[in-house]
Design a protein around this motif. Structure first.
Motif, PDB file in Angstrom:
ATOM      1  N   GLU A 226     -10.620   2.879  13.440  1.00  0.00           N
ATOM      2  CA  GLU A 226     -10.387   1.644  14.546  1.00  0.00           C
ATOM      3  C   GLU A 226     -10.148   0.372  14.054  1.00  0.00           C
ATOM      4  O   GLU A 226      -9.955  -0.497  15.003  1.00  0.00           O
ATOM      5  CB  GLU A 226     -11.946   1.885  15.294  1.00  0.00           C
ATOM      6  CG  GLU A 226     -13.175   1.530  14.323  1.00  0.00           C
ATOM      7  CD  GLU A 226     -13.783   2.374  13.570  1.00  0.00           C
ATOM      8  OE1 GLU A 226     -14.570   2.234  12.783  1.00  0.00           O
ATOM      9  OE2 GLU A 226     -13.302   3.624  13.475  1.00  0.00           O
ATOM     10  N   HIS A 227     -10.237   0.114  12.799  1.00  0.00           N
ATOM     11  CA  HIS A 227      -9.885  -1.137  12.311  1.00  0.00           C
ATOM     12  C   HIS A 227      -8.510  -1.494  11.709  1.00  0.00           C
ATOM     13  O   HIS A 227      -7.970  -2.348  11.456  1.00  0.00           O
ATOM     14  CB  HIS A 227     -10.997  -1.698  11.309  1.00  0.00           C
ATOM     15  CG  HIS A 227     -12.155  -1.805  11.748  1.00  0.00           C
ATOM     16  ND1 HIS A 227     -12.790  -2.847  12.840  1.00  0.00           N
ATOM     17  CD2 HIS A 227     -13.325  -0.854  11.543  1.00  0.00           C
ATOM     18  CE1 HIS A 227     -13.952  -2.355  13.145  1.00  0.00           C
ATOM     19  NE2 HIS A 227     -14.555  -1.337  12.476  1.00  0.00           N
ATOM     20  N   PHE A 228      -7.801  -0.361  11.587  1.00  0.00           N
ATOM     21  CA  PHE A 228      -6.528  -0.060  10.702  1.00  0.00           C
ATOM     22  C   PHE A 228      -5.440   0.617  11.496  1.00  0.00           C
ATOM     23  O   PHE A 228      -5.632   1.889  11.666  1.00  0.00           O
ATOM     24  CB  PHE A 228      -6.897   0.172   9.344  1.00  0.00           C
ATOM     25  CG  PHE A 228      -5.564   0.175   8.581  1.00  0.00           C
ATOM     26  CD1 PHE A 228      -4.835  -1.146   8.518  1.00  0.00           C
ATOM     27  CD2 PHE A 228      -5.098   1.256   7.738  1.00  0.00           C
ATOM     28  CE1 PHE A 228      -3.711  -0.921   7.473  1.00  0.00           C
ATOM     29  CE2 PHE A 228      -3.974   1.283   7.004  1.00  0.00           C
ATOM     30  CZ  PHE A 228      -3.239  -0.049   6.833  1.00  0.00           C
ATOM     31  N   GLN A 229      -4.503  -0.013  12.068  1.00  0.00           N
ATOM     32  CA  GLN A 229      -3.295   0.596  12.353  1.00  0.00           C
ATOM     33  C   GLN A 229      -2.135   0.174  11.971  1.00  0.00           C
ATOM     34  O   GLN A 229      -2.077  -0.886  11.480  1.00  0.00           O
ATOM     35  CB  GLN A 229      -3.280   0.459  13.976  1.00  0.00           C
ATOM     36  CG  GLN A 229      -4.495   0.796  14.803  1.00  0.00           C
ATOM     37  CD  GLN A 229      -4.180   0.530  16.351  1.00  0.00           C
ATOM     38  OE1 GLN A 229      -3.039   0.059  16.781  1.00  0.00           O
ATOM     39  NE2 GLN A 229      -5.181   0.895  16.870  1.00  0.00           N
ATOM     40  N   ALA A 230      -0.780   0.700  12.041  1.00  0.00           N
ATOM     41  CA  ALA A 230       0.329   0.390  11.243  1.00  0.00           C
ATOM     42  C   ALA A 230       1.333   1.152  11.893  1.00  0.00           C
ATOM     43  O   ALA A 230       1.334   2.013  12.627  1.00  0.00           O
ATOM     44  CB  ALA A 230       0.313   0.878   9.803  1.00  0.00           C
ATOM     45  N   ALA A 231       2.581   0.426  11.752  1.00  0.00           N
ATOM     46  CA  ALA A 231       3.856   1.109  12.164  1.00  0.00           C
ATOM     47  C   ALA A 231       4.432   2.083  10.947  1.00  0.00           C
ATOM     48  O   ALA A 231       4.304   1.388   9.713  1.00  0.00           O
ATOM     49  CB  ALA A 231       4.805  -0.047  12.647  1.00  0.00           C
TER      50      ALA A 231
ATOM     51  N   ALA B  82       0.869  -1.178   0.198  1.00  0.00           N
ATOM     52  CA  ALA B  82       0.026   0.166  -0.083  1.00  0.00           C
ATOM     53  C   ALA B  82       0.881   1.177   0.061  1.00  0.00           C
ATOM     54  O   ALA B  82       1.936   1.194   0.463  1.00  0.00           O
ATOM     55  CB  ALA B  82      -0.782   0.115   1.269  1.00  0.00           C
ATOM     56  N   ILE B  83       0.407   2.207  -0.764  1.00  0.00           N
ATOM     57  CA  ILE B  83       1.266   3.602  -0.860  1.00  0.00           C
ATOM     58  C   ILE B  83       0.382   4.704  -0.382  1.00  0.00           C
ATOM     59  O   ILE B  83      -0.649   4.765  -0.752  1.00  0.00           O
ATOM     60  CB  ILE B  83       1.623   3.774  -2.218  1.00  0.00           C
ATOM     61  CG1 ILE B  83       2.539   2.905  -2.745  1.00  0.00           C
ATOM     62  CG2 ILE B  83       2.469   5.079  -2.455  1.00  0.00           C
ATOM     63  CD1 ILE B  83       2.695   2.671  -4.466  1.00  0.00           C
ATOM     64  N   PHE B  84       0.838   5.241   0.542  1.00  0.00           N
ATOM     65  CA  PHE B  84       0.245   6.416   1.269  1.00  0.00           C
ATOM     66  C   PHE B  84       0.841   7.620   0.936  1.00  0.00           C
ATOM     67  O   PHE B  84       1.917   7.718   0.995  1.00  0.00           O
ATOM     68  CB  PHE B  84       0.301   6.138   2.925  1.00  0.00           C
ATOM     69  CG  PHE B  84      -0.491   4.737   3.344  1.00  0.00           C
ATOM     70  CD1 PHE B  84       0.135   3.703   3.453  1.00  0.00           C
ATOM     71  CD2 PHE B  84      -1.935   4.963   3.528  1.00  0.00           C
ATOM     72  CE1 PHE B  84      -0.444   2.677   3.662  1.00  0.00           C
ATOM     73  CE2 PHE B  84      -2.719   3.588   4.028  1.00  0.00           C
ATOM     74  CZ  PHE B  84      -1.724   2.567   4.071  1.00  0.00           C
ATOM     75  N   ASP B  85       0.049   8.877   0.999  1.00  0.00           N
ATOM     76  CA  ASP B  85       0.456  10.089   1.049  1.00  0.00           C
ATOM     77  C   ASP B  85       1.266  10.670   2.330  1.00  0.00           C
ATOM     78  O   ASP B  85       0.722   9.976   3.529  1.00  0.00           O
ATOM     79  CB  ASP B  85      -0.643  11.059   0.831  1.00  0.00           C
ATOM     80  CG  ASP B  85      -1.267  10.872  -0.600  1.00  0.00           C
ATOM     81  OD1 ASP B  85      -2.490  11.259  -0.736  1.00  0.00           O
ATOM     82  OD2 ASP B  85      -0.612  10.464  -1.547  1.00  0.00           O
TER      83      ASP B  85
END
Length: 66
Positions: free
Chosen positions: A44-49, A9-12
Motif C-alpha cells: 500500500e506504500h510502494f508502487q512503481a512503473a 533497486a534490483i527486483f526478481d
C-alpha cells in the motif's frame, strides 16, 4: 523485497510479475519506445512503473546494462 546497490533497486522477475498481476492489461500505463509500461503494486506504500522486455534477447540486454 529487493537488493539495493547505490540508488538502484534490483527486483526478481517473479516479484515484478506478482506486483503487476502477471503483467495484466488492467495495469498498463502506456508505452515507452517499443515496450509496454505496467503499474506495479508492491504494497500500500510502494508502487512503481515497470517496463517489460519484449523478448529474452531484450531481457539479456537490459541485464547487461544494469
Amino acid at each position: 523485497m529487493a537488493d539495493k546497490k547505490s540508488s538502484v533497486a534490483i527486483f526478481d522477475y517473479q516479484l515484478l510479475e506478482a506486483a503487476t498481476n502477471s503483467f495484466n492489461t488492467s495495469n498498463i500505463m502506456g508505452e515507452s519506445g517499443s515496450r509496454i509500461v505496467y503499474r506495479a503494486h508492491f504494497d500500500e506504500h510502494f508502487q512503481a512503473a515497470v517496463k517489460k522486455a519484449d523478448s529474452d534477447a531484450d531481457r539479456e540486454f537490459e541485464v547487461m546494462i544494469l
